[in-house]
Design a protein around this motif. Sequence first.
Motif, short mmCIF file in Angstrom:
data_model
loop_
_atom_site.label_atom_id
_atom_site.label_comp_id
_atom_site.label_asym_id
_atom_site.label_seq_id
_atom_site.Cartn_x
_atom_site.Cartn_y
_atom_site.Cartn_z
N GLU A 12 0.83 -1.20 0.00
CA GLU A 12 0.00 0.00 0.00
C GLU A 12 0.87 1.25 0.00
O GLU A 12 1.85 1.35 0.73
CB GLU A 12 -0.95 0.01 1.20
N VAL A 13 0.49 2.22 -0.83
CA VAL A 13 1.18 3.49 -0.94
C VAL A 13 0.12 4.58 -0.93
O VAL A 13 -0.93 4.45 -1.57
CB VAL A 13 2.01 3.58 -2.24
N SER A 14 0.39 5.65 -0.21
CA SER A 14 -0.56 6.76 -0.18
C SER A 14 0.01 7.94 -0.95
O SER A 14 1.23 8.19 -0.95
CB SER A 14 -0.90 7.17 1.26
N PHE A 15 -0.88 8.67 -1.61
CA PHE A 15 -0.51 9.79 -2.47
C PHE A 15 -1.36 11.01 -2.12
O PHE A 15 -2.46 10.89 -1.57
CB PHE A 15 -0.76 9.46 -3.95
N VAL A 16 -0.83 12.17 -2.48
CA VAL A 16 -1.62 13.39 -2.48
C VAL A 16 -1.76 13.82 -3.93
O VAL A 16 -0.75 14.01 -4.63
CB VAL A 16 -0.97 14.51 -1.65
N GLY A 17 -3.01 13.95 -4.39
CA GLY A 17 -3.27 14.30 -5.77
C GLY A 17 -3.82 15.71 -5.91
O GLY A 17 -4.58 16.18 -5.05
N THR A 18 -3.42 16.38 -6.98
CA THR A 18 -3.94 17.69 -7.31
C THR A 18 -5.15 17.53 -8.21
O THR A 18 -5.11 16.79 -9.20
CB THR A 18 -2.87 18.54 -8.02
N VAL A 19 -6.23 18.20 -7.86
CA VAL A 19 -7.49 18.07 -8.58
C VAL A 19 -7.79 19.39 -9.28
O VAL A 19 -7.74 20.46 -8.66
CB VAL A 19 -8.65 17.70 -7.62
N ASN A 20 -8.11 19.32 -10.59
CA ASN A 20 -8.42 20.55 -11.32
C ASN A 20 -9.88 20.94 -11.14
O ASN A 20 -10.64 20.29 -10.41
CB ASN A 20 -8.07 20.40 -12.81
N GLY A 21 -10.29 21.99 -11.81
CA GLY A 21 -11.64 22.50 -11.67
C GLY A 21 -12.71 21.54 -12.13
O GLY A 21 -13.88 21.67 -11.74
N GLU A 22 -12.36 20.57 -12.98
CA GLU A 22 -13.32 19.58 -13.48
C GLU A 22 -13.36 18.32 -12.63
O GLU A 22 -14.03 17.36 -12.97
CB GLU A 22 -12.98 19.22 -14.93
N GLY A 23 -12.61 18.33 -11.53
CA GLY A 23 -12.61 17.17 -10.65
C GLY A 23 -11.70 16.05 -11.09
O GLY A 23 -11.86 14.91 -10.63
N VAL A 24 -10.73 16.32 -11.95
CA VAL A 24 -9.81 15.30 -12.47
C VAL A 24 -8.48 15.42 -11.74
O VAL A 24 -7.94 16.52 -11.58
CB VAL A 24 -9.60 15.47 -13.98
N VAL A 25 -7.94 14.27 -11.31
CA VAL A 25 -6.64 14.25 -10.66
C VAL A 25 -5.58 14.41 -11.74
O VAL A 25 -5.43 13.57 -12.62
CB VAL A 25 -6.42 12.94 -9.89
N THR A 26 -4.85 15.53 -11.69
CA THR A 26 -3.88 15.84 -12.73
C THR A 26 -2.44 15.55 -12.32
O THR A 26 -1.56 15.46 -13.17
CB THR A 26 -3.99 17.32 -13.12
N ASP A 27 -2.18 15.42 -11.03
CA ASP A 27 -0.82 15.17 -10.57
C ASP A 27 -0.90 14.50 -9.20
O ASP A 27 -1.87 14.69 -8.46
CB ASP A 27 -0.04 16.48 -10.47
#
Length: 326
Positions: A12-27
């Motif tokens: 198991e690995v945990s991440f922090v994702g950046t979400v754009n205005g459309e609700g899509v994880v971009t990074d």
Amino acid sequence: MASAIAEAGGREVSFVGTVNGEGVVTDAHVIARGTVDCVLALPGEAERGDMVLHNHPGGDLEPSTADLHVAATMHDGGIGFGIIDNDANELYVVVEVPKPKTNEPIDPVAQADALGPDGRVAKVLGQFEDRPSQRDMAAYVADTYNDGGISLLEAGTGIGKSFAYLVPAINWGLTNGERTVVSTNTINLQEQLVGKDLPLLARAFADAERPPTFALLKGWNNYLCLSRLNLAVGGTTSACRASTWPWEARARCSSRSGGTSLTGWPTGRPTPRMGRCPICRTSRRGTCGTRSRRSPTCVRGSSARTSIVASCSRRVGMRPRPTSWW
């Protein structure tokens, strides 16, 4: 994310994702690596508007009870939460990224006017004394509520500092539905605020659609545990020499007043170990247990439950939330 999971051997690995205005994880970037069963949850690594993700090595994206608990904590901080498979092809969103809340500002001039000669406070106070410095302070506090950040205000004795910060706090809560926590240096000031100042201000703003409410919370060591008291009185020995204290009279008085605070405890015959007395204080993880704290007669649990729904509460000595695990 799939590469990071593969490098961790499928654990198991945990991440922090950046979400754009459309609700899509971009990074996304890695914040923790764990075992095949669990991984650390580090909510402090994510900012409001981000999404915390972690994988389930078995491929089942069904959230566990621990997942739901962490998701609720994340949501309270404005952070989304999701589960992915090891190939990062599927994403199950447990909680969406909360939309930012827009607060309605309060008028600083109106807060000052409420403390003026023709204001709400003067109408219920009776003997009123206009204090320009008090009204100025109330306006500064209102600006801090509106703009955020930190304000450091200093005022001498007689200015009326309590009303100066309580009036904006009450109006901010009534306007935006948010609570204010006021931490004082002494218990005596706490009881002055709750016993005198806040009841008066509650009457002054009682015509609001949602009248202001408040609750008092002290440190754990300032409450009498009725469960331990009953055991001590019924026993033959006690570390606090229960027979030398007017326990039963004090308990009856506390029951009538609706609380078992140790403030005002008779000091005619003090116990030599008051600070370590298991009867005179409750503890965060006391021997009375969770079931006792949920009892209607437990003042510590009752105070905590009341503070949850109060618009203004005062707490001292809060500990940071411990690290959570998935």
